[in-house]
Design an enzyme around this catalytic site. Structure first.
Site, PDB file in Angstrom:
ATOM      1  N   HIS A  29       0.801  -1.228   0.000  1.00  0.00           N
ATOM      2  CA  HIS A  29       0.000   0.000   0.000  1.00  0.00           C
ATOM      3  C   HIS A  29       0.833   1.277   0.000  1.00  0.00           C
ATOM      4  O   HIS A  29       0.275   2.366   0.076  1.00  0.00           O
ATOM      5  CB  HIS A  29      -0.947   0.006   1.203  1.00  0.00           C
ATOM      6  CG  HIS A  29      -2.015  -1.027   1.110  1.00  0.00           C
ATOM      7  ND1 HIS A  29      -3.061  -0.961   0.220  1.00  0.00           N
ATOM      8  CD2 HIS A  29      -2.193  -2.184   1.790  1.00  0.00           C
ATOM      9  CE1 HIS A  29      -3.847  -2.012   0.361  1.00  0.00           C
ATOM     10  NE2 HIS A  29      -3.329  -2.781   1.302  1.00  0.00           N
ATOM     11  N   ARG A  54       6.356  -6.676   3.521  1.00  0.00           N
ATOM     12  CA  ARG A  54       5.081  -7.088   2.939  1.00  0.00           C
ATOM     13  C   ARG A  54       5.135  -6.754   1.458  1.00  0.00           C
ATOM     14  O   ARG A  54       5.263  -5.594   1.058  1.00  0.00           O
ATOM     15  CB  ARG A  54       3.888  -6.395   3.592  1.00  0.00           C
ATOM     16  CG  ARG A  54       2.590  -6.850   2.901  1.00  0.00           C
ATOM     17  CD  ARG A  54       1.339  -6.561   3.665  1.00  0.00           C
ATOM     18  NE  ARG A  54       1.019  -5.149   3.721  1.00  0.00           N
ATOM     19  CZ  ARG A  54      -0.152  -4.696   4.172  1.00  0.00           C
ATOM     20  NH1 ARG A  54      -1.081  -5.529   4.591  1.00  0.00           N
ATOM     21  NH2 ARG A  54      -0.376  -3.410   4.219  1.00  0.00           N
ATOM     22  N   ASP A  68      16.835 -11.127  -2.882  1.00  0.00           N
ATOM     23  CA  ASP A  68      18.206 -10.799  -3.274  1.00  0.00           C
ATOM     24  C   ASP A  68      18.653  -9.463  -2.681  1.00  0.00           C
ATOM     25  O   ASP A  68      19.836  -9.260  -2.419  1.00  0.00           O
ATOM     26  CB  ASP A  68      18.346 -10.782  -4.798  1.00  0.00           C
ATOM     27  CG  ASP A  68      18.293 -12.163  -5.423  1.00  0.00           C
ATOM     28  OD1 ASP A  68      18.270 -13.172  -4.687  1.00  0.00           O
ATOM     29  OD2 ASP A  68      18.258 -12.242  -6.674  1.00  0.00           O
ATOM     30  N   GLU A 132      -7.094 -12.583   4.369  1.00  0.00           N
ATOM     31  CA  GLU A 132      -7.854 -11.337   4.366  1.00  0.00           C
ATOM     32  C   GLU A 132      -9.326 -11.500   4.015  1.00  0.00           C
ATOM     33  O   GLU A 132     -10.032 -10.491   3.901  1.00  0.00           O
ATOM     34  CB  GLU A 132      -7.210 -10.350   3.388  1.00  0.00           C
ATOM     35  CG  GLU A 132      -5.742 -10.104   3.703  1.00  0.00           C
ATOM     36  CD  GLU A 132      -5.085  -9.119   2.784  1.00  0.00           C
ATOM     37  OE1 GLU A 132      -5.435  -7.938   2.851  1.00  0.00           O
ATOM     38  OE2 GLU A 132      -4.229  -9.540   1.986  1.00  0.00           O
ATOM     39  N   ASP A 158      -9.117  -5.551   5.269  1.00  0.00           N
ATOM     40  CA  ASP A 158      -9.689  -6.263   4.128  1.00  0.00           C
ATOM     41  C   ASP A 158     -10.720  -7.287   4.581  1.00  0.00           C
ATOM     42  O   ASP A 158     -11.719  -7.520   3.889  1.00  0.00           O
ATOM     43  CB  ASP A 158      -8.586  -6.925   3.296  1.00  0.00           C
ATOM     44  CG  ASP A 158      -7.831  -5.909   2.468  1.00  0.00           C
ATOM     45  OD1 ASP A 158      -8.478  -5.173   1.700  1.00  0.00           O
ATOM     46  OD2 ASP A 158      -6.603  -5.837   2.580  1.00  0.00           O
TER      47      ASP A 158
END
Length: 189
Positions: A29, A54, A68, A132, A158
Site C-alpha cells: 500500500h 510485505r 536478493d 484477508e 480487508d
C-alpha cells in the site's frame, strides 16, 4: 512491532531505534519499489529491529528481487488457499525445493561473501501468510500446514470489507471472526 509506511530510509532507521522488535515495510500500500526497499533494509540493518517486507503481491519476480536485496522475512498478502501458500513458499526456495532463481552475487549473500549461502538460504527465510477474506480463513488449517509457512497474519481491514463492513474493524462480526481466526491459528501451533 509496527508498520513502516514511509519510503524514507531515515524514517526506517529512526523507527528501528524506537524499541520495536520488528518493522513491517509495506510495499503493498506504499509506493516503495525494490531499490527503495534495499535502501530501507540497509537502514534497518544498523538498528535492533528486524525487517519484515510485505510484498505488493504473490509474484515470483518481485519475491526474488526482494530476497536478493536482503529481506530476511516476507509477508505475502491476500493468500486464499494452500496452493497459493505453496506457490509463495516455492518462490523463496532454491531448487529442488522451489523455483527461486540463483544469482551468485547480491546483497542477501553479502555479495557472494557468505560461506554456504545457497545451501543455507532456504532454511533462513521467514514466511508470513496474510489471510484477508472469509474464504482464506476457511482454509486456515491447510494454509498453516504448508511446509515453510512460519506465521499467519489476518488483515483486519480487508477482512472487514469482505464481510460487508468496509472501514469498521470494530464491528462485532469482524471482531468475532478475528477471535475465531486467532483460536484456529493457535490450534495449529
Amino acid at each position: 512491532g509496527t508498520w513502516l509506511m514511509s519510503g524514507a530510509a531515515a524514517t526506517a532507521e529512526a523507527m528501528g531505534f524506537c524499541g520495536f522488535e520488528f518493522l513491517v515495510l509495506d510495499m503493498e500500500h506504499v509506493p516503495v519499489d525494490v531499490p527503495q526497499a534495499a535502501d530501507i533494509l540497509r537502514a534497518i540493518a544498523g538498528t535492533p529491529a528486524a525487517p519484515i517486507v510485505r510484498l505488493p503481491w504473490n509474484d515470483q519476480i518481485v519475491v526474488k528481487r526482494v530476497l536478493d536485496a536482503g529481506a530476511p522475512t516476507l509477508m505475502f498478502p491476500f493468500v486464499q488457499s494452500a496452493e497459493e501458500a505453496q506457490r509463495a513458499v516455492s518462490y523463496t526456495r532454491y531448487p529442488p525445493h522451489g523455483v527461486r532463481g540463483v544469482a551468485a552475487v547480491h546483497r542477501a549473500s553479502r555479495y557472494g561473501r557468505t560461506p554456504g549461502y545457497l545451501a543455507q538460504a532456504n532454511d533462513q527465510i521467514g514466511i508470513v501468510i496474510q489471510l484477508e477474506t472469509p474464504q482464506a480463513l476457511a482454509s486456515l488449517a491447510q494454509i498453516a500446514a504448508v511446509p515453510g509457512v512460519d506465521a499467519l497474519f489476518v488483515g483486519p481491514g480487508d477482512l472487514a470489507a469482505a464481510l460487508g463492513h468496509l472501514g469498521d474493524i470494530s464491528h462485532p462480526e469482524v471482531q468475532q471472526t478475528l477471535a475465531a481466526a486467532a483460536k484456529a491459528a493457535r490450534a495449529q501451533s
